[in-house]
Write a protein that holds these residues in place. Structure first.
Motif, short mmCIF file in Angstrom:
data_model
loop_
_atom_site.label_atom_id
_atom_site.label_comp_id
_atom_site.label_asym_id
_atom_site.label_seq_id
_atom_site.Cartn_x
_atom_site.Cartn_y
_atom_site.Cartn_z
N THR A 156 132.41 32.53 -28.64
CA THR A 156 133.02 33.67 -29.53
C THR A 156 132.07 34.91 -29.97
N GLY A 157 132.64 35.53 -30.73
CA GLY A 157 131.75 37.00 -31.13
C GLY A 157 132.57 38.40 -30.81
N ASP A 158 131.93 39.23 -31.25
CA ASP A 158 132.53 40.70 -30.89
C ASP A 158 132.27 40.96 -29.51
N LEU A 159 133.34 40.67 -28.71
CA LEU A 159 132.95 41.01 -27.21
C LEU A 159 132.88 42.84 -27.06
N SER A 160 133.39 43.50 -27.93
CA SER A 160 133.44 44.89 -27.80
C SER A 160 131.76 45.07 -28.19
N GLU A 161 131.14 44.59 -28.68
CA GLU A 161 129.61 44.72 -29.06
C GLU A 161 129.20 44.41 -27.96
N ARG A 162 129.47 43.25 -27.35
CA ARG A 162 128.68 43.03 -26.00
C ARG A 162 128.84 43.90 -25.01
N VAL A 163 130.21 44.35 -24.67
CA VAL A 163 130.25 45.38 -23.76
C VAL A 163 129.41 46.61 -24.03
N ARG A 164 129.11 46.85 -25.22
CA ARG A 164 128.31 48.22 -25.48
C ARG A 164 126.87 47.87 -25.21
N ARG A 165 126.27 46.72 -25.33
CA ARG A 165 124.82 46.43 -25.11
C ARG A 165 124.68 46.07 -23.87
N THR A 166 125.76 45.35 -22.89
CA THR A 166 125.40 44.68 -21.78
C THR A 166 126.28 45.35 -20.48
N GLY A 167 127.56 45.82 -21.01
CA GLY A 167 128.28 46.61 -20.18
C GLY A 167 129.18 45.36 -19.19
N VAL A 168 129.02 44.02 -19.66
CA VAL A 168 129.92 42.99 -19.19
C VAL A 168 130.20 41.98 -20.49
N TYR A 169 130.93 41.04 -19.93
CA TYR A 169 131.26 40.01 -20.65
C TYR A 169 131.81 38.95 -19.80
N ILE A 170 131.81 37.65 -20.12
CA ILE A 170 132.29 36.70 -19.41
C ILE A 170 133.83 36.82 -19.12
N SER A 171 134.28 36.90 -17.80
CA SER A 171 135.56 37.03 -17.51
C SER A 171 136.07 36.44 -16.22
N PRO A 172 137.22 35.88 -16.11
CA PRO A 172 137.74 35.32 -14.80
C PRO A 172 137.91 36.45 -14.03
#
Length: 339
Positions: A139-155
């Motif tokens: 969980t967490g703010d996935l938009s913030e994760r995209v800002r930092r890394t450019g990715v998130y766990i996705s199928p």
């Protein structure tokens, strides 16, 4: 299936998958619900796919070959359903999948994602799911994760349900042939991303959907991935709704881009590979990786920078060659590399 009153449209896109497309269609028909619709788009197949589709009796269209994204947009224009699942013709839905998915769909949800069981060409299970259930629970703010890394766990594509307004972004994605790029990346900025840690679909792994099997690392392909990623971020910066718009994302500060640049510099033995290391390790340290993962990533990039070129290339091939890649690593990099 109720057509214009459906809450969900399942769009099956097919190109030369005569061996699998009927299984995909039958898996949807077997769901036993009447609050969704099924649309099949044959993207100019040159094998017997169209004949196979025809004998199922479903609503289907045959168009001139234009790639996955264009085929999916064509299907999108044939439905008014508020949510869409783009099912690849070599994948399937698991029994009861829509019973778990449809009740969870609501106006605030931009994307619902779920795990896929990996199977081979004959339908035999191949071990761990993609993504693994423990990863998709994060969980967490996935938009913030995209800002930092450019990715998130996705199928992969078939493990996602998208709200219709998000799908409209595909029309302006002429830089991309894949359907799981911009709409996956943008979803956290458009609403909630709901993750169901259940294996609700089947992801078929075979010799036609794993590019690069058995090949040495391809620097040209890495460069293509980086260019695609830059185009995705530029599109995201234009498309994010005004109410949730962050500062402009800087592609060259994301983990995905920095990592690929580090790999290229190490393969080419450029001197700037040493200068890139501090920034990359800083980004790794700031991410929400586990301590073990942070250590492994940092050590990997230090080693490929300092080892002789032959050993460096071998390490990179071991990590990134598709047939050796774990399901979790595949899930992490899908946004950047396509499916």
């Amino acid at each position: 299936m109720t057509g214009s009153t459906s809450r969900l449209a399942v769009i099956v896109n097919c190109y030369n998958y005569a061996d699998y497309v009927e299984r995909a269609i039958r898996s949807v028909l077997a769901q036993g619900r009447d609050d969704f619709e099924l649309i099949v788009v044959d993207d100019g197949s040159t094998d017997s796919s169209w004949e196979v589709i025809g004998r199922t009796g479903v609503t289907a269209y045959r168009i001139e070959n234009g790639g996955q994204r264009r085929a999916c947009v064509f299907g999108l224009d044939r439905t008014t359903a508020p949510f869409v699942l783009f099912l690849d013709a070599d994948d399937e839905l698991a029994p009861g999948a829509l019973d778990a998915i449809i009740p969870r769909l609501g106006p605030s949800i931009a994307k619902l994602q779920f795990c896929l069981s990996r199977i081979d060409g004959d339908g035999n299970k191949l071990g761990s799911a993609v993504p693994e259930p423990d990863q998709i629970r994060v969980t967490g703010d996935l938009s913030e994760r995209v800002r930092r890394t450019g990715v998130y766990i996705s199928p992969p594509t078939s493990g996602n349900v998208f709200r219709r307004d998000l799908c409209e972004l595909l029309r302006d994605a002429d830089y991309d042939d894949a359907v799981d790029g911009i709409i996956v990346l943008a979803a956290p900025f458009f609403g909630e991303v709901v993750s169901l840690p259940k294996e609700l679909g089947l992801y078929r792994v075979h010799d036609r959907n794993i590019s690069g099997v058995g090949r040495a690392i391809d620097t040209g392909r890495i460069e293509q991935h980086m260019q695609r990623f830059k185009s995705l971020i530029a599109h995201l910066n234009r498309a994010v709704p005004a109410g949730s718009r962050p500062p402009q994302l800087d592609v060259e500060r994301t983990f995905f881009y920095l990592e690929k640049r580090s790999i290229l510099a190490s393969i080419d033995r450029r001197m700037d590979r040493f200068r890139q290391l501090p920034n990359l390790i800083k980004v790794i340290s700031a991410d929400d990786f586990s301590p073990k993962r942070k250590l492994a990533l940092s050590l990997f990039h230090i080693l490929i920078a300092f080892l002789p070129v032959g050993m460096s290339r071998r390490l990179i091939e071991i990590r990134y060659r598709p047939e050796r890649r774990s399901a979790s690593a595949l899930a992490r990099t899908l946004i950047g590399t396509g499916n």
